[in-house]
Design a protein around this motif. Structure first.
Motif, short mmCIF file in Angstrom:
data_model
loop_
_atom_site.label_atom_id
_atom_site.label_comp_id
_atom_site.label_asym_id
_atom_site.label_seq_id
_atom_site.Cartn_x
_atom_site.Cartn_y
_atom_site.Cartn_z
N ARG A 198 0.74 -1.36 -0.07
CA ARG A 198 -0.02 0.01 0.09
C ARG A 198 0.85 1.20 -0.01
O ARG A 198 0.58 2.26 -0.57
N ALA A 205 -7.69 -0.66 -6.27
CA ALA A 205 -8.38 -1.23 -4.80
C ALA A 205 -9.74 -1.95 -5.56
O ALA A 205 -10.38 -1.89 -6.35
N GLN A 372 -5.39 -3.10 -2.08
CA GLN A 372 -6.39 -2.70 -0.90
C GLN A 372 -7.68 -3.58 -1.18
O GLN A 372 -8.33 -3.45 -2.43
#
Length: 466
Positions: A198, A205, A372
């Motif tokens: 990240r 994402a 993510q």
């Protein structure tokens, strides 16, 4: 923490005669239930509200009015005052700061959509005002989670918590759905790798879900500067539809509804088509359908209810949980530009490199690489929690026929195999398997006042008998 109504005085004799009421949960359903009790109960009582979260107020200020927290109901549908549908509108009109921020809607705001924070401030102010008017009641807040419930020989309830037991005459569950963790869990040894990825370049994402929450999360990320690619993974591939710019007043045929799920679906589609032809929009027909949804649901067999949940629930939810027109237009632009894509699939295990997904039409999982992964799905109540297991084991409650939650009556009374359990209630989404749309604000407000009137009547009868 204990709070009393203004100028509350308690003699030892008065304290002994007051009924004890417990509300488990302090979200909207719990706060709304407390408001309804304070307005409906004419006798004095002690109220304890249990929730592991310490905050009892939204605490949002009006300067946050433009943030992207989507509230998908119009002001006209969000009053918490029984018999006063314009109460929220009047509250907004009385606030100079909000009137300055939204001058175009003056003199009224009935048809507009406001952020969640504004509605939260309104609800908690009405809670504080209701408490201030009741000098004869005491409200106590407990941060210890309730893990069990037993019925005592005296007819009272024993609430089991980590720090001991509490007794209560009436217990009301208002715990809502609950949410999965925002970020899917990975093992402890994998966490450093995820954090490193990240920090280096968070360029992709994945958001899991298809409702209001996933749209809310997407726009919060964009507004906070996230410019990477976003993939929305939805099991059925539906996203919320749009509210109409018009008022969309409820409109639905008064004809008797047909029997059978298939015929009902065709009837509803025809009603939507007629509303479109009349210039009202299908949204008006869906708003009207909500008024008959409960009787429709009860007319279905258990098999038809399961069929609805498997094949039609996602479509129905995308049309009833709608986005304000401006937000929906922004979503369409986001999808049209290609920075965000919607894909059908079932999410599997989280890995440091991303998440395993079985795409629609495929038999095997494949890795979708992502920096993510954020969980935005609303989870049904977990019937295996110690608290709910204690209800079932004690014969106080039973799951609804689809095991979506607790079986309840329209007034919120909890149902067991032998009928309703006196003085035990479940308010809001816990009863979604019995009462469709009970997860929406207007239906929750109506249910809390119905439950409060039932409780108030019972207590008055008990006092007369005594």
């Amino acid at each position: 923490m204990t709070v009393r109504g203004l100028f509350a005085g308690r003699s030892a004799m008065a304290a002994l005669s007051k009924p004890e009421i417990a509300i488990v949960g302090r979200g909207f359903s719990g706060i709304m239930m407390a408001i309804a009790l304070m307005k409906s109960m004419r006798v004095s009582f002690h109220l304890t509200m249990y929730d592991p979260h310490p905050s009892i107020s939204g605490g949002q200020v009006f300067s946050a009015a433009q943030r992207c927290e989507i509230l998908n109901s119009r002001v006209r549908d969000l009053s918490v005052a029984a018999g006063q549908p314009d109460d929220f509108n009047d509250w907004l009109c009385a606030n100079d700061e909000f009137r300055t921020a939204v001058p175009a809607a003056i003199p009224g705001f009935r048809q507009i959509f406001v952020p969640k924070g504004i509605f939260s401030d309104y609800v908690h102010q009405r809670f504080s005002e209701a408490l201030a008017r009741r000098s004869d009641i005491t409200v106590r807040f407990s941060h210890e989670p309730v893990t069990g419930l037993r019925k005592l020989a005296s007819g009272r309830f024993s609430l089991v918590r980590h720090g001991g037991n509490d007794e209560s005459d009436i217990v009301i569950f208002a715990t809502g759905f609950g949410m999965r963790p925002r970020d899917l869990e990975v093992s402890e040894e994998e966490r450093p790798l995820v954090r490193t990825r990240r920090l280096v370049d968070p360029r992709h994402a994945v958001l899991l879900g298809s409702g209001i929450r996933v749209v809310d999360q997407l726009f919060q990320m964009r507004d906070n500067g996230y410019a990477g690619k976003v993939t929305l993974i939805s099991r059925h591939g539906f996203l919320p539809q749009a509210h109409t710019q018009r008022a969309a007043s409820p409109s639905f045929p008064i004809d008797p509804l047909p029997q059978g799920l298939g015929r009902i679906v065709r009837f509803v589609r025809q009603a939507c088509a007629e509303a479109e032809a009349n210039g009202q929009g299908w949204q008006s027909a869906m708003n009207g359908l909500r008024r008959r949804a409960r009787s429709l649901w009860q007319s279905l067999s258990a098999q038809e209810k399961r069929q609805f949940n498997r094949h039609l629930r996602a479509i129905y939810d995308s049309h009833r949980n709608r986005l304000p027109a401006a937000v929906h237009a922004r979503l369409q632009q986001e999808l049209g530009e290609g920075r965000t894509v919607l894909r059908r699939g079932r999410a599997g295990r989280r890995l440091p490199e991303g998440i395993l997904v079985r795409w629609a039409g495929q038999d095997t999982e494949e890795l979708l690489r992502a920096d993510q992964v954020i969980e935005c799905r609303c989870s049904a109540p977990d019937l295996g929690t110690p608290l709910l297991r204690s209800l079932f084991a004690g014969g106080l409650a039973q799951p609804d026929e689809l095991e979506l939650g607790i079986a309840v009556a329209p007034t919120g009374e909890v149902l067991s195999s032998s009928g309703h359990t006196p003085n035990l209630f479940a308010i809001g989404p816990l009863g979604l398997g019995s009462l469709p749309d009970i997860d929406l604000v207007p239906e929750i407000v109506t249910q809390t006042y119905a439950a409060s009137r039932l409780i108030a009547t019972g207590k008055r009868m008990a006092l007369k008998a005594g």
